[in-house]
Structures are given as structure tokens and as C-alpha cells.
Design an enzyme around this catalytic site. Structure first.
Site, short mmCIF file in Angstrom:
data_model
loop_
_atom_site.label_atom_id
_atom_site.label_comp_id
_atom_site.label_asym_id
_atom_site.label_seq_id
_atom_site.Cartn_x
_atom_site.Cartn_y
_atom_site.Cartn_z
N GLU A 9 0.79 -1.23 0.00
CA GLU A 9 0.00 0.00 0.00
C GLU A 9 0.83 1.29 0.00
OE1 GLU A 9 -3.10 0.52 -0.32
OE2 GLU A 9 -4.15 -1.33 0.13
N SER A 39 -30.90 -29.37 51.30
CA SER A 39 -30.08 -29.83 52.43
C SER A 39 -28.66 -29.29 52.41
CB SER A 39 -30.03 -31.36 52.43
OG SER A 39 -31.30 -31.91 52.65
#
Length: 679
Positions: free
Chosen positions: A83, A343
Site C-alpha cells: 500500500e 439440604s
């Protein structure tokens, strides 16, 4: 004369050039830059920095923060080569590249290469501008020149890494790498790096998930350029050409969604949330959660919490078997929902009783029908074992002995200990009663794990934490080290459930009234895990017992831990390790303080049980009695409703709904009662 004119002309030209340069500088300095503070996706990471979950920005785009150090250097090299090879040399506008682009266009009759620099591309992306119009191009050049004066080259490059378009709602190289490859961009193959370089030039037409052929062709051109400029060896490029282009987008990480949402809601301004969870373990337990409910109906739900009880850090939190709006109500976080613990509170009762000198693991306690005022608890299996050791009473999870101990302690002391341990709870009617010991209180899974972490830590309660940041709270002693060890020793004596991995754990199961909640919580020498199973809407799950449903999942969860240690350290020096006969006389047998033994074969109202909420049928209220001698007389709020009934089940007519007291009297005048709410 000619020489003087030449010198004068040169001087005038220099002056005009300088003036033009100054005006140009002023023009650039006056450029208004777009905001450089960009919204990025909120990220939730685990204890090692791995991405756990990410959120889109306000406009629905994925834009994840990425710095140069977060990206594969080979990708950066390919990007600059393809680029903007003079990126670190020009001042934002590369006149040489522009001249080359114009010459190539004139020679070929079409655009062959662009003259935009990466800085100009960043300028366009910041303003979401156009590329082909002259006015837009000039604006990009002006902004690019200004950016070069305000930022470093690396800062400009980092902006490109954040803003580059990759098709659809993907912005930035990190979002693209996660979506197309399912991984962070720090380690990319040459083919992956080349594809990420190619896509932004034409992000929609080169989307791999929609146009794999065009994406592949563009990638191959980048690979060829990389070979030309010696970034890749020809052999590497050849291998990269054979690598397939991903044809579908991968989902972004979305693990621990309930906990991630909690973190975001707690601090909505933060862009990053660092959690204590271990992503690898979290994934394993999320998979286990799905397996645990598969084939068991479309409403059964599960939640799990794993913590390191030494530090109090939560290592995994699974709020449901799936974060979705389905019959299981997967969006509800069941780790924080108030549910009856069944429990699973019993170990705390026994630990407090050991501390108070009421009992010892070898103390004998009665397991016979017993009443406490109007409260007549029964064992889950409706069986009674007579005189039994406290150790066995806890291991068998008997109700009568634990209620007798709670009565001696006082239910307020149990609730006080829960509060001291950092547990939030909700009491039906806000009145503490003996039923608390059997699950008559609302608690959360996370708080129950915190309670068991205190037992594993020698009785010291430490708040569980799920954020890496912040100070850690100091622990508070809940029960003595001796009592905690005694409880752990009892729980570690339980055998694993059938077919479960043979991990040695100190664990306890629980089942709430009506089979609405199934629990299993346990710990080893390093970790504590809690498992809850049930329905998110609180409706019963017929036949669901904690020991049969949740316990196997608990043991499977422990088998997924990397580190497993024996749950019991050596006994503290003060521990009394003797048989019942060697105990001090007051500890050899426990006698209830306020409980009264019920005569053998006395009647008991087994339906509806005391405290229940029942629906009034069209034919009346169904009642059932066990024990006692027929015939039976039934009374509702003191008024006879059925007399001389030889059946143990009958229907009683009621005048309406609301709270009623049902009393049954047998042939010998013995009675039992149950107060219920009829609707």
C-alpha cells in the site's frame, strides 16, 4: 546589469516561495481534524488477557482496539509494501507515488495504481469520505498533512489498524482476524496476512464469506508482491497459495455471557473488563452444561460456579446451558437467582453445633419422629433410624437430627452465620424458623459456593471475587478450624455417585421441596464447585434429586480441572479424634432442648405438608395421613370436615381459599396438623 537582474529575480523567487510556504503551512495548521478518539468495542478478558466476550459499538460495528504490538509483524510488512512503501519517508502525501500513478494511467488508459498514502486512507476513514472525487481527494491530502504534524507514524498506522474496512460490519484488522480466522492477529500465516492486506482495497467485493474467488485472487497478488520484495521465499508463497480462503465468518467470542453482562452493567463507562475466570476452564464447563441437560426435556436448566477457595477468585461461571431466549430461559443468570438450597445448608448447622459444644461427629443423636411446637419435620424418605452417630446423620442427610440441632442453636444464629459469611438470603414471611435448616430460605448458587469455600478454607469466609482489579477483602472467621475440618472429614467420607469419576471430594447434595432445585456442592484442596439444576421458572422437576442429577455433574466438573488436591488437610492439633465411648459424657448423646418425641405410629399429615401452597380442586382439598389408627376425623380451622373416615386419603370441602389449618385425629385421640395456603 544582467547579473544584478538575475540575482534580484532569484531573491524575489525565494521570497515568494517562502511566502507561499508560510501560507501553505498556515493553511495546513488551520485544518480542523476529525475526532481521533474513536469508540471501540467493549472487551471482557480472562485472567490471562484472552478475549472472553466482545460487544459491538453503538452503530453495530465490530471495532476492536489493536496496537502495532498486537499484530503480526509480517502483516505490517506486507501492508506497507503493497500500500505505501515510502510510508516512513513522506509527510502524508507522496508526490512521487502520485506522479507515478498519473503516468501509468496516461500510458495504459486506465488507473493502474493509486497514489493515496496510508495516511490519506486514514484521513478518508476518519471522515468516512469519498475516494474518486477531486474535492474529496484534496480534503484527504490536507487532513493527511495535518495528521503527520500531529501524530507519529506509528500512531497513524495504529489508526489504520483500527479503521480499515473488511466487509459488512467489520472494522479493523483485529475484528477481521477474529471473524475470518477465529484468532487474534498476532500470529498469522502468510496467506492470512496477505488476505487481510487485500480486503480493505475493496471490502465488499472481496469479502471471503461472499466472494471467496475474488478474495483469493486479491490475496494472491499480495503474495506475489511479497515475493518480489523479498518478504517471502517462493516456497512459502507457493504453500500460501494452496491455503483455502475462509468461506464463512466465525462468531465472536461470547463466553461467560451472564458474568460479562454483569461486569458491563456494574461499570458501563469502562471499555475493558478483566475477569478472574480461566477461559479454558470456562469453555469446558459450558460444554459440560450443554451435555448435562441434553435429552432431559427442553426446560431443565443448569448453573455452575468454580472458585479457587484459597484466593476467593471465581475461575468459571456458567449461568445457563445456553445464552438464548428458549424454553430453558437461558438469558436468566441462575448463579445469582434466589433458590431453596435444600439440604446444602446442613453442613453449616453441624459446624456451628460442633463449635458450640452441642455435638461431635461421634455423638449419638436420635432420628425418631419429633415435634417442635407445631412443627413436625420428617425425613425425606419417611424412614427413621433411631439412635445414630452425628457423622452418619449428616452423610445420610437426615432431617430430624439437623432440625433438633438448629432448635438448640436457634435459627437466628444460623442466619447470623450466613450473613457473616457474606450470604444474601430471603426468608418467606421474613420470619426465621427451624425450616431454614432444611432449605426454607432463598439463597444464590454463588453465595452457596462462597459458604463451602469458607469450610474448605478452615472456617474463614472470604467474599468471592470475579474482577482482577481492586483490593481483596479480608476474611472473617465463620466457624473454628476444628469444626470446619470435622465437617470436611464427614463430607469427604461420602462415596462418589455411581458412574462418576473417582475424585475424592468433600461434597453435599440437596433437593428442595417439590423437586424444584437439585444441588451438589463440593471442594478439594484448591477448588470449590457448585452445581444447581432445575427450571428457571421455579416449577417442579419430577424425580430430580441432587444426588442423582447434580452430583454426577459436580464430579465431571472436577475432572476438568488441571489441579486436584485431597480435600482434607491434616487435622488441627486441637481436634478430638476419639470414639463415642471416649467422648466427654455430655457429648456422648445429644438430647433435644425443646423437641418432643412423637409416640410410635402417631398420625402425621403427609399431604399437604405444613407450609405448602396447594391448589383447591373442584372436588375439594385432597389430604393424606400416615401412621395413626383408623377411623380418622379431619378438621379445618376447628370445624369438622370429615368424620369416621377409614381411608387414609380423602377430600375436604372448603368455603374458599387462603390460609387454613388442617388437623387429623385418629381413633386413639392422637393428632397432627398442617397449616397451608390454598389457592
Amino acid at each position: 546589469m544582467m547579473r544584478a537582474r538575475w540575482i534580484f529575480g532569484l531573491a524575489a523567487g525565494l521570497i515568494l516561495a517562502a511566502a507561499g510556504r508560510d501560507r501553505f503551512d498556515d493553511w495546513i495548521d488551520a485544518t480542523a481534524l476529525p475526532s481521533l478518539v474513536l469508540e471501540t468495542s467493549v472487551e471482557v478478558t480472562d485472567r490471562n488477557g484472552a478475549l472472553v466476550r466482545a460487544y459491538t459499538v453503538a452503530d453495530g460495528r465490530w471495532r476492536l482496539q489493536a496496537d502495532l504490538a498486537d499484530v503480526d509483524p509480517r502483516y505490517i510488512a506486507m501492508l506497507l509494501t503493497y500500500e505505501d512503501r515510502r510510508f516512513y519517508d513522506h509527510g502524508g502525501v507522496d508526490l512521487q507515488a502520485m506522479a507515478r500513478a498519473v503516468a501509468q494511467a496516461l500510458w495504459n488508459g486506465r488507473v493502474v495504481s493509486g497514489g493515496s498514502t496510508l495516511t490519506m486512507q486514514v484521513a478518508r476513514l476518519l471522515e468516512d469520505g469519498t475516494t474518486g472525487q477531486m474535492g474529496g481527494k484534496l480534503r484527504q491530502m490536507r487532513v493527511a498533512l495535518k495528521l503527520e504534524r500531529e501524530l507519529t507514524k506509528d500512531q497513524i498506522l495504529s489508526l489504520y489498524l483500527l479503521l480499515a474496512p473488511f466487509g459488512g460490519n467489520l472494522e479493523g484488522v483485529r475484528a477481521a482476524s477474529l471473524s475470518y480466522f477465529g484468532k487474534e492477529p498476532l500470529r498469522l500465516t502468510p496467506a492470512e496476512a496477505a488476505l487481510l492486506v487485500a480486503i480493505p482495497q475493496s471490502p465488499e467485493s472481496r469479502r471471503p464469506d461472499r466472494a471467496a474467488d475474488r478474495a483469493e485472487a486479491a490475496r494472491d497478488r499480495v503474495l506475489a508482491r511479497a515475493v518480489t520484495f523479498d518478504l517471502l521465499e517462493p516456497e512459502e508463497a507457493t504453500a500460501a497459495l494452496r491455503e483455502p480462503v475462509p468461506g464463512v465468518r466465525k462468531p465472536f467470542p461470547a463466553h461467560a455471557p451472564h458474568l460479562a453482562d454483569r461486569a458491563r452493567a456494574e461499570d458501563p463507562a469502562a471499555r475493558e473488563h478483566h475477569l478472574t475466570i480461566d477461559l479454558s476452564l470456562q469453555k469446558k464447563l459450558e460444554e459440560l452444561a450443554v451435555q448435562a441437560v441434553t435429552g432431559k426435556g427442553n426446560q431443565l436448566q443448569i448453573a455452575m460456579v468454580v472458585a479457587d477457595h484459597r484466593s476467593g477468585e471465581i475461575l468459571a461461571s456458567v449461568g445457563s446451558a445456553g445464552f438464548k431466549a428458549d424454553a430453558r430461559q437461558g438469558f436468566v443468570d441462575m448463579t445469582t437467582a434466589l433458590r431453596s438450597p435444600g439440604s446444602t445448608l446442613k453442613p453449616l448447622v453441624y459446624g456451628l453445633a460442633f463449635d458450640q459444644g452441642l455435638a461431635h461427629p461421634e455423638t449419638l443423636v436420635d432420628d425418631r419422629p419429633m415435634t417442635f411446637g407445631t412443627y413436625a419435620p420428617q425425613n425425606f424418605d419417611r424412614q427413621y433410624r433411631g439412635e445414630i452417630r452425628v457423622r452418619e446423620a449428616l452423610q445420610l442427610s437426615l432431617n430430624i437430627p439437623v432440625v433438633a440441632l438448629t432448635d438448640a442453636l436457634g435459627p437466628a444464629k444460623l442466619l447470623s452465620a450466613m450473613g457473616k459469611g457474606g450470604m444474601r438470603y430471603a426468608l418467606p414471611g421474613d420470619q426465621p424458623g427451624l425450616a431454614v435448616a432444611l432449605g426454607g430460605v432463598g439463597v444464590t448458587l454463588q453465595d452457596m459456593v462462597q459458604l463451602y469455600a469458607a469450610l474448605a478454607r478452615g472456617g474463614v469466609a472470604l467474599p468471592l471475587t470475579w474482577r482482577m482489579e481492586g483490593d481483596r477483602a479480608e476474611g472473617q472467621r465463620l466457624i473454628s478450624a476444628v469444626a470446619a475440618w470435622q465437617v470436611g472429614d464427614i463430607l469427604a467420607g461420602l462415596a462418589p455417585p455411581p458412574g462418576a469419576p473417582q475424585n475424592r471430594l468433600a461434597y453435599k447434595t440437596g433437593t428442595s421441596y417439590g423437586h424444584r432445585d437439585a444441588w451438589a456442592i463440593g471442594y478439594d484442596g484448591a477448588h470449590v464447585i457448585g452445581v444447581w439444576m432445575g427450571r428457571a421458572d421455579g416449577t417442579p422437576v419430577p424425580g430430580a434429586f441432587g444426588a442423582e442429577v447434580a452430583a454426577p455433574v459436580l464430579f465431571q466438573a472436577f475432572s476438568r480441572l488441571k489441579l486436584r488436591l485431597d480435600p482434607q488437610p491434616p487435622a488441627p492439633a486441637a481436634t478430638l479424634l476419639v470414639s463415642n465411648a471416649q467422648l466427654p459424657q455430655p457429648l456422648q448423646r445429644f438430647r433435644p432442648r425443646n423437641g418432643a418425641f412423637v409416640a410410635e405410629n402417631a398420625p402425621a399429615v403427609v399431604f399437604p405438608p405444613d407450609g405448602a401452597e396447594v391448589e383447591l380442586l373442584a372436588r375439594g382439598l385432597k389430604v393424606k395421613v400416615e401412621g395413626g389408627k383408623a377411623p380418622f376425623t379431619w378438621m379445618v380451622d376447628g370445624t369438622p370436615a370429615a368424620t369416621a373416615s377409614s381411608d387414609r386419603e380423602t377430600l375436604l370441602s372448603l368455603n374458599g381459599t387462603g390460609f387454613v389449618t388442617v388437623v387429623v385425629i385418629d381413633a386413639e385421640g392422637r393428632s397432627a396438623r398442617s397449616r397451608v395456603r390454598v389457592w
